[in-house]
Design a protein around this motif. Structure first.
Motif, mmCIF file in Angstrom:
data_model
loop_
_atom_site.group_PDB
_atom_site.id
_atom_site.type_symbol
_atom_site.label_atom_id
_atom_site.label_comp_id
_atom_site.label_asym_id
_atom_site.label_seq_id
_atom_site.Cartn_x
_atom_site.Cartn_y
_atom_site.Cartn_z
ATOM 1 N N THR A 1 45.178 42.300 47.921
ATOM 2 C CA THR A 1 46.359 42.587 47.546
ATOM 3 C C THR A 1 46.030 43.380 46.147
ATOM 4 O O THR A 1 47.127 43.895 45.784
ATOM 5 C CB THR A 1 47.372 41.481 47.257
ATOM 6 O OG1 THR A 1 46.829 40.512 46.228
ATOM 7 C CG2 THR A 1 47.909 40.810 48.531
ATOM 8 N N GLY A 2 45.232 43.417 45.407
ATOM 9 C CA GLY A 2 44.902 44.012 44.338
ATOM 10 C C GLY A 2 44.679 45.479 44.394
ATOM 11 O O GLY A 2 44.356 46.076 45.620
ATOM 12 N N GLU A 3 44.100 46.205 43.327
ATOM 13 C CA GLU A 3 43.641 47.684 43.519
ATOM 14 C C GLU A 3 42.326 47.896 44.152
ATOM 15 O O GLU A 3 41.331 47.095 43.564
ATOM 16 C CB GLU A 3 43.892 48.386 42.032
ATOM 17 C CG GLU A 3 43.868 49.748 42.212
ATOM 18 C CD GLU A 3 43.782 50.391 40.857
ATOM 19 O OE1 GLU A 3 43.703 51.462 40.683
ATOM 20 O OE2 GLU A 3 44.261 49.637 39.838
ATOM 21 N N GLU B 1 37.996 38.662 42.973
ATOM 22 C CA GLU B 1 38.940 38.274 42.266
ATOM 23 C C GLU B 1 40.165 38.845 43.152
ATOM 24 O O GLU B 1 40.788 38.093 43.953
ATOM 25 C CB GLU B 1 39.376 38.514 40.600
ATOM 26 C CG GLU B 1 38.106 37.769 40.176
ATOM 27 C CD GLU B 1 37.958 36.123 40.139
ATOM 28 O OE1 GLU B 1 39.141 35.831 40.367
ATOM 29 O OE2 GLU B 1 37.076 35.596 40.116
ATOM 30 N N ASP B 2 40.451 39.862 42.862
ATOM 31 C CA ASP B 2 41.586 40.847 43.564
ATOM 32 C C ASP B 2 41.345 42.180 43.841
ATOM 33 O O ASP B 2 42.059 42.861 44.500
ATOM 34 C CB ASP B 2 42.941 40.562 42.787
ATOM 35 C CG ASP B 2 43.981 40.344 43.745
ATOM 36 O OD1 ASP B 2 43.777 40.427 45.200
ATOM 37 O OD2 ASP B 2 45.122 40.766 43.288
ATOM 38 N N SER B 3 40.558 42.600 42.798
ATOM 39 C CA SER B 3 40.576 44.251 42.913
ATOM 40 C C SER B 3 38.932 44.535 42.993
ATOM 41 O O SER B 3 37.980 43.777 42.514
ATOM 42 C CB SER B 3 41.105 44.936 41.795
ATOM 43 O OG SER B 3 40.109 44.531 40.460
#
Length: 173
Positions: free
Chosen positions: A122-124, A157-159
């Motif tokens: 869901t991150g960049e 992590e997310d990106s």
């Protein structure tokens, strides 16, 4: 002889659409497949440890065989799974990266393939020209990965950042 041929043709199953269940909870994947008309279902531990899936709601699908799309509803559908909270092996067909997974080794691989495997984050997720020339990387199929952040083996992590060059160029450095 024509009668036999007609009987053989009429006995064939018509293809149905097998849904994509990668990333889903095993129970949800089984429910979707059954709703689509597939009843010959199995699951296996994607880590190779041979663990039994006693509570389907505690497992997440890393890949499925056959791949989503048209298939004979009598085909055996196998879901490769890991326990909730575990990382899918990056070598798994249909692997989708999740936060907490280890970053796969993408250096030298096609940017489009790498971006596809990051689709569940869901991150960049960005791709930048590794030469610093600032060229657009919009046509992902024409670019190849030079480096990644995080690097291979580090936790996502997310990106994610991919430094890339056009396929015909060498990576800097």
């Amino acid at each position: 002889m024509t009668v036999l041929l007609l009987a053989a043709v009429s006995g064939c199953s018509s293809a149905k659409e097998l849904p994509n269940s990668v990333g889903s909870q095993l129970q949800t994947a089984q429910d979707r497949a059954q709703s689509a008309g597939f009843t010959n279902l199995s699951s296996e531990d994607a880590t190779g440890q041979g663990r039994a899936q006693l509570w389907d709601r505690n497992w997440r699908v890393c890949s499925q065989d056959p791949q989503p799309g048209e298939a004979d509803p009598e085909t055996l559908v196998v879901f490769s799974v890991v326990k909730e909270g575990e990382s899918c092996p990056a070598s798994t067909d249909g692997y989708l990266a999740m936060p907490g997974d280890e970053m796969p080794g993408y250096v030298g691989r096609n940017l489009m393939d790498a971006m596809d495997q990051m689709a569940a984050l869901t991150g960049e997720i960005t791709a930048v020209d590794a030469t610093g020339a600032g060229r657009s990387t919009d046509n992902e199929n024409d670019w190849r990965v030079c480096t990644t952040t995080p690097v291979a083996g580090e936790v996502i992590e997310d990106s994610v950042v991919f430094e890339v060059v056009p396929n015909q160029e060498k990576c800097p450095g």
